[in-house]
Design a protein around this motif. Structure first.
Motif, PDB file in Angstrom:
ATOM      1  N   ASP A 101       1.010  -1.210   0.008  1.00  0.00           N
ATOM      2  CA  ASP A 101      -0.049  -0.215   0.095  1.00  0.00           C
ATOM      3  C   ASP A 101       0.903   1.279   0.057  1.00  0.00           C
ATOM      4  OD1 ASP A 101      -2.136   1.603   0.301  1.00  0.00           O
ATOM      5  OD2 ASP A 101      -1.966   1.818   2.394  1.00  0.00           O
ATOM      6  N   GLN A 102       0.621   2.042  -1.018  1.00  0.00           N
ATOM      7  CA  GLN A 102       1.377   3.365  -1.051  1.00  0.00           C
ATOM      8  C   GLN A 102       0.112   4.670  -1.122  1.00  0.00           C
ATOM      9  OE1 GLN A 102       3.584   2.117  -4.457  1.00  0.00           O
ATOM     10  NE2 GLN A 102       4.570   3.916  -4.036  1.00  0.00           N
ATOM     11  N   ASN A 103      -0.036   4.850   0.308  1.00  0.00           N
ATOM     12  CA  ASN A 103      -1.180   5.647   0.777  1.00  0.00           C
ATOM     13  C   ASN A 103      -1.313   6.856   0.177  1.00  0.00           C
ATOM     14  OD1 ASN A 103       0.858   6.611   2.372  1.00  0.00           O
ATOM     15  ND2 ASN A 103       0.062   6.687   4.353  1.00  0.00           N
ATOM     16  N   THR A 104      -0.308   7.535  -0.306  1.00  0.00           N
ATOM     17  CA  THR A 104      -0.299   9.045  -1.053  1.00  0.00           C
ATOM     18  C   THR A 104      -0.285   8.527  -2.571  1.00  0.00           C
ATOM     19  OG1 THR A 104       0.833   9.907   0.871  1.00  0.00           O
ATOM     20  CG2 THR A 104       0.666  11.168  -1.496  1.00  0.00           C
ATOM     21  N   ARG A 105      -1.130   9.065  -3.119  1.00  0.00           N
ATOM     22  CA  ARG A 105      -1.110   8.990  -4.728  1.00  0.00           C
ATOM     23  C   ARG A 105      -0.200   9.857  -5.607  1.00  0.00           C
ATOM     24  NH1 ARG A 105      -2.445   4.071  -5.465  1.00  0.00           N
ATOM     25  NH2 ARG A 105      -3.200   4.324  -7.537  1.00  0.00           N
ATOM     26  N   VAL A 106      -0.156  11.317  -4.987  1.00  0.00           N
ATOM     27  CA  VAL A 106       0.536  12.143  -5.823  1.00  0.00           C
ATOM     28  C   VAL A 106       1.505  12.553  -4.681  1.00  0.00           C
ATOM     29  CG1 VAL A 106       0.707  14.354  -7.015  1.00  0.00           C
ATOM     30  CG2 VAL A 106      -1.046  12.450  -7.544  1.00  0.00           C
ATOM     31  N   GLN A 107       2.606  12.979  -5.012  1.00  0.00           N
ATOM     32  CA  GLN A 107       3.650  13.457  -4.025  1.00  0.00           C
ATOM     33  C   GLN A 107       4.281  14.741  -4.413  1.00  0.00           C
ATOM     34  OE1 GLN A 107       4.652  11.982  -0.736  1.00  0.00           O
ATOM     35  NE2 GLN A 107       5.297  13.990  -0.432  1.00  0.00           N
ATOM     36  N   THR A 108       4.122  15.741  -3.910  1.00  0.00           N
ATOM     37  CA  THR A 108       4.901  17.120  -4.286  1.00  0.00           C
ATOM     38  C   THR A 108       6.199  17.400  -3.633  1.00  0.00           C
ATOM     39  OG1 THR A 108       2.673  17.990  -4.777  1.00  0.00           O
ATOM     40  CG2 THR A 108       4.408  19.577  -4.746  1.00  0.00           C
ATOM     41  N   ALA A 109       7.098  17.731  -4.480  1.00  0.00           N
ATOM     42  CA  ALA A 109       8.430  18.013  -4.008  1.00  0.00           C
ATOM     43  C   ALA A 109       8.992  19.355  -4.304  1.00  0.00           C
ATOM     44  CB  ALA A 109       9.202  16.770  -4.341  1.00  0.00           C
ATOM     45  N   VAL A 110       9.880  20.054  -3.596  1.00  0.00           N
ATOM     46  CA  VAL A 110      10.505  21.267  -4.056  1.00  0.00           C
ATOM     47  C   VAL A 110      11.715  20.794  -4.484  1.00  0.00           C
ATOM     48  CG1 VAL A 110      11.692  23.482  -3.198  1.00  0.00           C
ATOM     49  CG2 VAL A 110       9.256  22.377  -2.141  1.00  0.00           C
ATOM     50  N   GLU A 111      12.352  21.211  -5.833  1.00  0.00           N
ATOM     51  CA  GLU A 111      13.595  21.170  -6.370  1.00  0.00           C
ATOM     52  C   GLU A 111      14.694  21.189  -5.328  1.00  0.00           C
ATOM     53  OE1 GLU A 111      15.569  21.404 -10.669  1.00  0.00           O
ATOM     54  OE2 GLU A 111      14.219  23.014 -10.018  1.00  0.00           O
ATOM     55  N   GLY A 112      15.693  20.418  -5.110  1.00  0.00           N
ATOM     56  CA  GLY A 112      16.836  20.477  -4.396  1.00  0.00           C
ATOM     57  C   GLY A 112      16.529  20.261  -2.952  1.00  0.00           C
ATOM     58  N   ARG A 113      15.353  19.859  -2.772  1.00  0.00           N
ATOM     59  CA  ARG A 113      15.308  19.326  -1.332  1.00  0.00           C
ATOM     60  C   ARG A 113      14.964  17.718  -1.315  1.00  0.00           C
ATOM     61  NH1 ARG A 113      11.194  23.557   1.538  1.00  0.00           N
ATOM     62  NH2 ARG A 113      12.760  25.397   1.135  1.00  0.00           N
ATOM     63  N   SER A 114      14.741  17.181  -0.322  1.00  0.00           N
ATOM     64  CA  SER A 114      14.385  15.709  -0.174  1.00  0.00           C
ATOM     65  C   SER A 114      12.995  15.346  -0.175  1.00  0.00           C
ATOM     66  CB  SER A 114      15.237  15.069   1.069  1.00  0.00           C
ATOM     67  OG  SER A 114      14.784  15.604   2.250  1.00  0.00           O
ATOM     68  N   VAL A 115      12.792  14.211  -0.684  1.00  0.00           N
ATOM     69  CA  VAL A 115      11.214  13.790  -0.458  1.00  0.00           C
ATOM     70  C   VAL A 115      11.338  12.375  -0.197  1.00  0.00           C
ATOM     71  CG1 VAL A 115      11.035  13.149  -2.949  1.00  0.00           C
ATOM     72  CG2 VAL A 115       9.222  13.781  -1.832  1.00  0.00           C
ATOM     73  N   THR A 116      10.044  11.956   0.615  1.00  0.00           N
ATOM     74  CA  THR A 116      10.251  10.523   0.899  1.00  0.00           C
ATOM     75  C   THR A 116       8.607  10.011   0.484  1.00  0.00           C
ATOM     76  OG1 THR A 116      11.357  10.941   3.138  1.00  0.00           O
ATOM     77  CG2 THR A 116       9.935   9.026   2.969  1.00  0.00           C
ATOM     78  N   ILE A 117       8.798   8.892  -0.120  1.00  0.00           N
ATOM     79  CA  ILE A 117       7.652   8.214  -0.785  1.00  0.00           C
ATOM     80  C   ILE A 117       7.258   7.084   0.162  1.00  0.00           C
ATOM     81  CG2 ILE A 117       6.498   7.198  -3.098  1.00  0.00           C
ATOM     82  CD1 ILE A 117       8.330   8.867  -4.542  1.00  0.00           C
ATOM     83  N   ASN A 118       6.081   6.989   0.707  1.00  0.00           N
ATOM     84  CA  ASN A 118       5.615   5.828   1.569  1.00  0.00           C
ATOM     85  C   ASN A 118       5.329   4.536   0.917  1.00  0.00           C
ATOM     86  OD1 ASN A 118       6.570   7.322   4.120  1.00  0.00           O
ATOM     87  ND2 ASN A 118       4.404   8.467   3.741  1.00  0.00           N
ATOM     88  N   CYS A 119       5.790   3.620   1.737  1.00  0.00           N
ATOM     89  CA  CYS A 119       5.184   2.161   1.415  1.00  0.00           C
ATOM     90  C   CYS A 119       5.049   1.280   2.340  1.00  0.00           C
ATOM     91  CB  CYS A 119       6.198   1.440   0.173  1.00  0.00           C
ATOM     92  SG  CYS A 119       5.739  -0.166  -0.125  1.00  0.00           S
ATOM     93  N   ARG A 120       4.262   0.796   2.446  1.00  0.00           N
ATOM     94  CA  ARG A 120       3.724  -0.175   3.788  1.00  0.00           C
ATOM     95  C   ARG A 120       3.363  -1.623   3.120  1.00  0.00           C
ATOM     96  NH1 ARG A 120       2.872   1.283   8.956  1.00  0.00           N
ATOM     97  NH2 ARG A 120       1.628  -0.450   9.119  1.00  0.00           N
ATOM     98  N   TYR A 121       3.575  -2.627   3.646  1.00  0.00           N
ATOM     99  CA  TYR A 121       3.231  -3.908   2.982  1.00  0.00           C
ATOM    100  C   TYR A 121       2.787  -4.969   3.992  1.00  0.00           C
ATOM    101  CZ  TYR A 121       7.741  -5.530   5.088  1.00  0.00           C
ATOM    102  OH  TYR A 121       8.566  -5.736   5.834  1.00  0.00           O
ATOM    103  N   GLU A 122       2.200  -6.264   3.862  1.00  0.00           N
ATOM    104  CA  GLU A 122       1.617  -7.118   4.499  1.00  0.00           C
ATOM    105  C   GLU A 122       2.222  -8.510   4.177  1.00  0.00           C
ATOM    106  OE1 GLU A 122       0.564  -7.166   7.649  1.00  0.00           O
ATOM    107  OE2 GLU A 122       0.413  -5.147   7.968  1.00  0.00           O
ATOM    108  N   THR A 123       2.815  -9.163   4.688  1.00  0.00           N
ATOM    109  CA  THR A 123       3.222 -10.691   4.205  1.00  0.00           C
ATOM    110  C   THR A 123       3.328 -11.302   5.550  1.00  0.00           C
ATOM    111  OG1 THR A 123       4.596 -11.580   2.928  1.00  0.00           O
ATOM    112  CG2 THR A 123       5.546 -10.140   4.046  1.00  0.00           C
ATOM    113  N   SER A 124       3.060 -12.566   5.229  1.00  0.00           N
ATOM    114  CA  SER A 124       3.452 -13.374   6.460  1.00  0.00           C
ATOM    115  C   SER A 124       4.898 -14.136   6.288  1.00  0.00           C
ATOM    116  CB  SER A 124       2.559 -14.827   6.567  1.00  0.00           C
ATOM    117  OG  SER A 124       2.313 -15.258   5.211  1.00  0.00           O
ATOM    118  N   ASP A 125       5.523 -13.828   5.105  1.00  0.00           N
ATOM    119  CA  ASP A 125       7.177 -14.271   4.960  1.00  0.00           C
ATOM    120  C   ASP A 125       7.899 -13.675   5.796  1.00  0.00           C
ATOM    121  OD1 ASP A 125       9.343 -14.575   3.874  1.00  0.00           O
ATOM    122  OD2 ASP A 125       8.847 -14.254   1.930  1.00  0.00           O
ATOM    123  N   PRO A 126       8.721 -14.448   6.596  1.00  0.00           N
ATOM    124  CA  PRO A 126       9.631 -13.573   7.508  1.00  0.00           C
ATOM    125  C   PRO A 126      10.838 -12.900   6.882  1.00  0.00           C
ATOM    126  CG  PRO A 126      10.006 -15.950   7.544  1.00  0.00           C
ATOM    127  CD  PRO A 126       8.700 -15.646   6.673  1.00  0.00           C
TER     128      PRO A 126
END
Length: 127
Positions: free
Chosen positions: A14-39
């Motif tokens: 699940d990537q909960n944010t569909r559109v991410q806005t960033a300012v040129e020259g700065r940093s940005v984080t794009i989130n991703c969460r997952y579910e699995t029973s695989d260790p």
């Protein structure tokens, strides 16, 4: 005679944010969460530019991040197994980073025909 049978692994990304806005020259984080029973899941990030094919950015196995050589400098990810998240961080964001970013998960204990489960993330810019 012992036989190994493939395990059933429930997975989702699940990537909960569909559109991410960033300012040129700065940093940005794009989130991703997952579910699995695989260790020991294999996690991937891909970048797809307009009219292009998805390009491999990196694979994350446990806490080890292996970047493609074209994305070593400014792209990184941290795998938090407790919260089951693997955010993509882009440093010194550039206009050329505008793309769709895919987070993908591959269970390692299922049969070889397992498919990647992925969602979209579009990165746009403010100048």
């Amino acid at each position: 005679q012992n036989k190994l049978l493939p395990a059933t692994v429930c997975t989702s990304v699940d990537q909960n944010t569909r559109v991410q806005t960033a300012v040129e020259g700065r940093s940005v984080t794009i989130n991703c969460r997952y579910e699995t029973s695989d260790p020991s899941p294999y996690l991937f990030w891909y970048q797809q530019k307009t009219n292009g094919i998805p390009k491999y950015l990196m694979i994350i196995i446990a806490t080890n991040v292996q970047n493609d050589k074209d994305f070593e400098e400014r792209f990184n990810a941290n795998h938090d197994k407790t919260s089951k998240s693997v955010p993509l961080m882009i440093q010194d964001v550039r206009v050329s980073d505008s793309a769709v970013y895919y987070c993908a998960l591959r269970p390692t204990v299922t049969e070889t025909h397992s498919t990647l489960i992925q969602k979209l993330m579009v990165l746009s810019y403010i100048f």
